[in-house]
Design a protein around this motif. Structure first.
Motif, PDB file in Angstrom:
ATOM      1  N   VAL A 167      -5.054  -6.029  -3.529  1.00 54.29           N
ATOM      2  CA  VAL A 167      -4.396  -6.387  -2.245  1.00 54.29           C
ATOM      3  C   VAL A 167      -5.626  -6.385  -1.066  1.00 54.29           C
ATOM      4  O   VAL A 167      -6.191  -5.813  -0.742  1.00 54.29           O
ATOM      5  N   GLY A 168      -5.048  -7.541  -0.323  1.00 55.58           N
ATOM      6  CA  GLY A 168      -5.897  -7.974   0.661  1.00 55.58           C
ATOM      7  C   GLY A 168      -5.155  -7.582   1.998  1.00 55.58           C
ATOM      8  O   GLY A 168      -3.938  -7.753   2.190  1.00 55.58           O
ATOM      9  N   GLY A 169      -5.815  -7.207   2.897  1.00 53.10           N
ATOM     10  CA  GLY A 169      -5.493  -6.834   4.387  1.00 53.10           C
ATOM     11  C   GLY A 169      -6.177  -5.546   5.111  1.00 53.10           C
ATOM     12  O   GLY A 169      -6.547  -4.726   4.237  1.00 53.10           O
ATOM     13  N   LEU A 177      -0.922   0.198   0.031  1.00 52.47           N
ATOM     14  CA  LEU A 177      -0.271  -0.424  -1.081  1.00 52.47           C
ATOM     15  C   LEU A 177      -1.374  -0.583  -2.286  1.00 52.47           C
ATOM     16  O   LEU A 177      -1.012  -0.148  -3.398  1.00 52.47           O
ATOM     17  N   ALA A 178      -2.583  -0.831  -1.747  1.00 53.72           N
ATOM     18  CA  ALA A 178      -3.716  -1.056  -2.837  1.00 53.72           C
ATOM     19  C   ALA A 178      -3.853   0.097  -3.403  1.00 53.72           C
ATOM     20  O   ALA A 178      -4.260   0.234  -4.655  1.00 53.72           O
ATOM     21  N   ALA A 179      -3.779   1.513  -2.700  1.00 54.12           N
ATOM     22  CA  ALA A 179      -4.202   2.522  -3.224  1.00 54.12           C
ATOM     23  C   ALA A 179      -3.164   3.157  -4.199  1.00 54.12           C
ATOM     24  O   ALA A 179      -3.685   3.841  -5.376  1.00 54.12           O
ATOM     25  N   ARG A 180      -1.853   2.692  -3.987  1.00 52.66           N
ATOM     26  CA  ARG A 180      -1.047   2.929  -4.905  1.00 52.66           C
ATOM     27  C   ARG A 180      -0.630   2.107  -6.081  1.00 52.66           C
ATOM     28  O   ARG A 180      -0.379   2.807  -7.205  1.00 52.66           O
ATOM     29  N   ARG A 181      -0.993   0.948  -6.026  1.00 50.19           N
ATOM     30  CA  ARG A 181      -0.578  -0.052  -7.046  1.00 50.19           C
ATOM     31  C   ARG A 181      -1.428  -1.055  -7.680  1.00 50.19           C
ATOM     32  O   ARG A 181      -1.025  -1.937  -8.540  1.00 50.19           O
ATOM     33  N   ALA A 182      -2.554  -1.019  -7.017  1.00 48.69           N
ATOM     34  CA  ALA A 182      -3.769  -2.009  -7.243  1.00 48.69           C
ATOM     35  C   ALA A 182      -5.055  -1.474  -7.836  1.00 48.69           C
ATOM     36  O   ALA A 182      -5.239  -0.094  -7.970  1.00 48.69           O
ATOM     37  N   GLU A 183      -5.916  -2.254  -8.442  1.00 43.16           N
ATOM     38  CA  GLU A 183      -7.203  -1.936  -8.921  1.00 43.16           C
ATOM     39  C   GLU A 183      -8.093  -2.047  -7.831  1.00 43.16           C
ATOM     40  O   GLU A 183      -9.340  -1.615  -7.733  1.00 43.16           O
ATOM     41  N   GLY A 184      -7.781  -2.799  -6.732  1.00 43.42           N
ATOM     42  CA  GLY A 184      -8.818  -3.015  -5.628  1.00 43.42           C
ATOM     43  C   GLY A 184      -8.108  -3.547  -4.197  1.00 43.42           C
ATOM     44  O   GLY A 184      -6.992  -3.669  -4.300  1.00 43.42           O
ATOM     45  N   TRP A 185      -9.033  -3.364  -3.175  1.00 38.81           N
ATOM     46  CA  TRP A 185      -8.415  -3.640  -1.946  1.00 38.81           C
ATOM     47  C   TRP A 185      -9.665  -4.369  -1.374  1.00 38.81           C
ATOM     48  O   TRP A 185     -10.638  -4.245  -1.500  1.00 38.81           O
ATOM     49  N   ASN A 186      -9.401  -5.520  -0.689  1.00 42.03           N
ATOM     50  CA  ASN A 186     -10.161  -6.258   0.233  1.00 42.03           C
ATOM     51  C   ASN A 186      -9.892  -6.551   1.837  1.00 42.03           C
ATOM     52  O   ASN A 186      -8.930  -6.677   2.241  1.00 42.03           O
ATOM     53  N   ALA A 187     -10.829  -6.228   2.586  1.00 41.80           N
ATOM     54  CA  ALA A 187     -10.761  -6.222   3.943  1.00 41.80           C
ATOM     55  C   ALA A 187     -11.681  -7.415   4.225  1.00 41.80           C
ATOM     56  O   ALA A 187     -12.923  -7.506   4.395  1.00 41.80           O
ATOM     57  N   TRP A 188     -10.909  -8.616   4.787  1.00 41.34           N
ATOM     58  CA  TRP A 188     -11.440  -9.592   5.155  1.00 41.34           C
ATOM     59  C   TRP A 188     -12.251  -9.636   6.806  1.00 41.34           C
ATOM     60  O   TRP A 188     -11.414  -9.092   7.469  1.00 41.34           O
ATOM     61  N   GLY A 189     -13.599  -9.780   6.879  1.00 38.34           N
ATOM     62  CA  GLY A 189     -14.326  -9.893   8.023  1.00 38.34           C
ATOM     63  C   GLY A 189     -14.349  -8.436   8.710  1.00 38.34           C
ATOM     64  O   GLY A 189     -14.741  -8.424   9.719  1.00 38.34           O
ATOM     65  N   ALA A 190     -13.894  -7.451   8.157  1.00 35.81           N
ATOM     66  CA  ALA A 190     -14.218  -5.991   8.719  1.00 35.81           C
ATOM     67  C   ALA A 190     -15.643  -5.774   9.048  1.00 35.81           C
ATOM     68  O   ALA A 190     -16.164  -5.872   8.287  1.00 35.81           O
ATOM     69  N   SER A 191     -15.916  -5.206  10.190  1.00 35.62           N
ATOM     70  CA  SER A 191     -17.281  -4.589  10.334  1.00 35.62           C
ATOM     71  C   SER A 191     -17.729  -3.508   9.350  1.00 35.62           C
ATOM     72  O   SER A 191     -16.943  -2.833   9.023  1.00 35.62           O
TER      73      SER A 191
END
Length: 299
Positions: A167-169, A177-191
């Motif tokens: 899940v991206g965001g 949502l990523a923590a509950r239902r996915a295998e990964g999380w993506n943070a675009w452009g985060a410091s």
């Protein structure tokens, strides 16, 4: 790295994937836009999922993925079938990173006659899309009655899924949502600082579930810092990671320290081989050397 997708010439796109694979990079990625956010509807773009299927067939080992596929552009069950099909072409290599898009995507959706969801509707529609994708891989039949999706005992086909789900965001709702239902999380452009906070929340909400934290962003790389700065031109510097191999490696290392297990770089000049070569031949060896020093110190 992401591929040169905003073009009417498909040659550099698939050649870039093959080049990344031959250089030993881990993954290649495509955006999901019907027109580029920069340049508007007159600028050409290769469609995400048909291009991804081509990549899957044109490569053998490298991971392929979407960063991110937009939840509103396709019915979730159709998206799940597409993902399962590409996963059959590239077994064990597909990552479906899915996100809701934001206000910048409104005009694009509406121009193609596709509903744009705002506010809490956007979050709820993303959640239902992720739910369908997750169930497509796990259930013999998928039944769901939500505010945006109604499925009645739909048998997944191809069966078994075979793709990984991210899940991206950067919002708390996307992280949870990523923590509950996915295998990964993506943070675009985060410091690195914001990324660290997000990765901490991800781990806390996930609990015993293993969910990897990943980063994506814009980058300009040169043979040295001055060469990279020359490429920046009139682009806003705050949006880009800019530098020679040492600076790029140091930034990736700081993201790894903040919890990142995978980093996806987007080079505006990715149609040219220089950025591929510098990433593989100058940045990765520096990262390997840093890891070796850290292991020796910790050991």
């Amino acid at each position: 790295m992401t591929l040169p997708q905003f073009t009417g010439d498909a040659g550099p796109f698939v050649d870039g994937a093959r080049r990344a694979e031959s250089l030993g990079l881990d993954s290649v990625w495509v955006f999901d836009h019907l027109w580029p956010l920069s340049g508007g509807k007159r600028r050409p773009v290769l469609e995400c999922w048909t291009a991804l299927a081509w990549l899957a067939a044109a490569t053998e080992r490298i991971q392929v993925g979407t960063l991110v596929t937009r939840s509103s552009l396709r019915h979730p069950a159709v998206l799940a079938k597409m993902a399962a099909t590409v996963a059959e072409i590239a077994p064990g290599r597909l990552v479906v990173a899915v996100g809701s898009g934001d206000e910048a995507s409104r005009a694009e959706n509406e121009a193609f006659g596709i509903p744009y969801h705002a506010g809490t509707d956007r979050v709820a529609q993303l959640e239902e899309t992720v739910e369908v994708l997750a169930r497509w891989r796990a259930d013999d039949e998928v039944t769901l009655r939500g505010g945006f999706v109604t499925l009645d005992a739909l048998p997944p086909s191809p069966p078994g899924g075979g793709f990984r789900l991210w899940v991206g965001g950067r919002s708390e709702s996307a992280i949870d949502l990523a923590a509950r239902r996915a295998e990964g999380w993506n943070a675009w452009g985060a410091s690195p600082e914001r990324f660290r906070a997000g990765a901490y929340r991800l781990a806390r909400v996930a609990g015993a579930r293993k969910v990897e934290a990943t980063w994506g962003g814009l980058a300009l790389i040169g043979g040295d810092d001055a060469g990279a700065a020359a490429k920046l031109g009139s682009r806003p510097p705050r949006l880009y990671l800019v530098g020679g191999p040492e600076r790029i490696a140091a930034h990736i290392d700081s993201l790894a320290d903040a919890g990142a297990s995978h980093v996806v770089l987007t080079f505006p000049d990715s149609a040219r081989p220089e950025s591929f070569d510098l990433l593989a031949r100058a940045v990765l060896p520096r990262l390997d050397a840093r890891r070796a020093r850290t292991s020796a110190r910790d050991g």
